[in-house]
Design a protein around this motif. Structure first.
Motif, PDB file in Angstrom:
ATOM      1  N   GLN A 121      58.584   4.833  49.477  1.00 51.61           N
ATOM      2  CA  GLN A 121      58.345   3.472  48.781  1.00 51.61           C
ATOM      3  C   GLN A 121      57.487   3.324  47.466  1.00 51.61           C
ATOM      4  O   GLN A 121      56.871   2.285  47.100  1.00 51.61           O
ATOM      5  N   SER A 122      56.945   4.497  47.229  1.00 50.40           N
ATOM      6  CA  SER A 122      55.729   4.319  46.283  1.00 50.40           C
ATOM      7  C   SER A 122      56.217   4.135  44.703  1.00 50.40           C
ATOM      8  O   SER A 122      57.498   4.538  44.615  1.00 50.40           O
ATOM      9  N   TYR A 123      55.427   3.583  43.854  1.00 51.18           N
ATOM     10  CA  TYR A 123      55.900   3.293  42.702  1.00 51.18           C
ATOM     11  C   TYR A 123      54.817   3.900  41.736  1.00 51.18           C
ATOM     12  O   TYR A 123      53.678   3.643  41.903  1.00 51.18           O
ATOM     13  N   SER A 133      52.921   4.139  38.032  1.00 49.41           N
ATOM     14  CA  SER A 133      52.438   3.313  37.092  1.00 49.41           C
ATOM     15  C   SER A 133      51.656   3.747  36.042  1.00 49.41           C
ATOM     16  O   SER A 133      50.708   4.935  36.512  1.00 49.41           O
ATOM     17  N   CYS A 135      58.555  13.568  42.921  1.00 48.30           N
ATOM     18  CA  CYS A 135      58.630  12.278  43.857  1.00 48.30           C
ATOM     19  C   CYS A 135      59.893  12.279  44.631  1.00 48.30           C
ATOM     20  O   CYS A 135      61.053  12.542  44.496  1.00 48.30           O
ATOM     21  N   MET A 184      61.874   4.151  44.339  1.00 46.71           N
ATOM     22  CA  MET A 184      61.239   3.175  43.673  1.00 46.71           C
ATOM     23  C   MET A 184      61.120   3.449  42.209  1.00 46.71           C
ATOM     24  O   MET A 184      61.368   2.533  41.297  1.00 46.71           O
ATOM     25  N   GLY A 185      60.722   4.671  41.882  1.00 45.67           N
ATOM     26  CA  GLY A 185      60.785   5.089  40.167  1.00 45.67           C
ATOM     27  C   GLY A 185      59.439   5.051  39.868  1.00 45.67           C
ATOM     28  O   GLY A 185      58.341   5.138  40.533  1.00 45.67           O
ATOM     29  N   ALA A 186      59.498   4.875  38.438  1.00 51.38           N
ATOM     30  CA  ALA A 186      58.538   4.801  37.591  1.00 51.38           C
ATOM     31  C   ALA A 186      58.509   3.812  36.563  1.00 51.38           C
ATOM     32  O   ALA A 186      59.638   3.643  36.092  1.00 51.38           O
ATOM     33  N   SER A 187      57.290   3.516  35.859  1.00 51.22           N
ATOM     34  CA  SER A 187      57.314   2.536  34.838  1.00 51.22           C
ATOM     35  C   SER A 187      57.675   3.079  33.619  1.00 51.22           C
ATOM     36  O   SER A 187      57.528   4.234  33.412  1.00 51.22           O
TER      37      SER A 187
END
Length: 343
Positions: A14-16, A18, A46, A50-53
């Protein structure tokens, strides 16, 4: 020599990720859980969705930091990299030679011979260090068989023969893999190599770390300026990093197999770190992943003397050294490629 920096492994699905100035920030439910300066990072891997900005991805691209996304079970999803770097003449030479069947067959023999040699070295190491506590009969027979195979593979005249023989040797090697275990043999026994999905705890560990190794090798090739998708041995397919798969063959036994055996023998991991799905496949728990990744990072920091360049390097830099040697060979600065051979 390249400096070994940190590979950041984000294991909470669940980590995002940024961006905050010159820092990477990991968020969990909008709360900051971790931050690290970009100057200390060389790879981000990862295990989640959830992905990355976009700002973070742009920053990573500008700083030649690859972001790889995997499912929680270690299955590869995709990768974000920056602009292609390196000498275009080197890549042009790579593409030309990839169409030369004789060249591809000869360098493939060297890489497979190195794989056999390092696999045999792993067997011999167990026999030498633990001959009083194990029944080494099967290990010694397999070791001798592999020794004979190293010379025999240079007799082959086409890829079908080479690939078929490589498969036979690999099956023999993995058939005695469990004999190298000193503890937890009942829990980590393995009858044969299974990949998709892994059907036991030992196969799960191997598949997981082979995936991590492939990402490390891919980054090394990109750093040197080679195209990781155009190889000499593995069949070219869309999205398949053929050259990375070629190069990692000679590194599997030393960088992954030995680590897996050590972790089990020292009871740094146990059956509690895995679970089985209804279909029979085996997955790791979150704690199991963290234990393996920590051991992997610690292993990468160990220092050895590279058998060819005779310099002391951290184990994590082996893929970069081999990528450099391959590039020098393609540019004809070396008369032959020097695969990684360890005793």
């Amino acid at each position: 020599m390249r400096k070994l920096l940190n590979s950041l492994y984000v294991t909470t699905p669940q980590s995002y990720l940024s961006l905050d100035g010159e820092n990477l920030v990991v968020l969990l439910e909008d709360n900051e859980k971790f931050r690290m300066p970009f100057v200390n990072i060389e790879n981000i891997i990862c295990f989640g969705y959830m992905g990355a900005s976009p700002a973070l991805m742009g920053k990573c691209a500008d700083n030649n930091i690859a972001i790889s996304f995997l499912k929680p079970n270690g299955e590869y999803l995709g990768r974000i990299v920056g602009k292609t770097k390196g000498n275009v003449l080197l890549r042009k030479r790579q593409y030309q030679l990839s169409d030369d069947e004789e060249f591809c067959l000869n360098i493939s023999k060297d890489m497979i011979a190195a794989k056999f040699f390092n696999s045999r070295s792993t067997l011999e190491r167990t026999i030498r260090d633990h001959q009083e506590t194990i029944d080494a009969t099967h290990l010694k027979l397999t070791s001798n068989y592999i020794a004979e195979a190293i010379n025999k593979l240079y007799e082959f005249t086409d890829f079908d023969q080479l690939r078929g023989y490589e498969g036979i040797i690999a099956r023999n090697y993995f058939s005695v893999f469990s004999d190298m275990l000193l503890t937890q043999k009942k829990d980590f026994g393995m009858i044969e190599r299974s990949k998709r999905p892994p059907l036991d705890f030992l196969n799960c560990m191997l598949s997981y770390l082979y995936t991590i190794l492939s990402l490390e090798v891919r980054s090394a090739l990109e750093t040197i300026g080679l195209d990781p998708y155009v190889g000499f041995m593995h069949t070219l397919r869309p999205g398949r990093p053929a050259l990375a798969l070629d190069l990692m063959e000679e590194l599997r036994a030393y960088m992954v197999d030995r680590l897996v055996i050590t972790m089990i023998n020292l009871k740094q991991i146990s059956k509690k770190d895995f679970y089985k799905k209804e279909g029979g496949g085996v997955l790791m728990t979150d704690d199991g992943r963290k234990k393996i990744l920590k051991a992997w990072q610690d292993r990468k920091k160990e220092v050895i003397t590279h058998p060819f360049i005779k310099e002391k390097i951290e184990i994590g830099l082996i893929p970069y050294v081999q990528a450099q040697l391959l590039a020098k060979f393609l540019r004809e600065e070396l008369s032959e490629y020097q695969p990684f051979l360890i005793r």
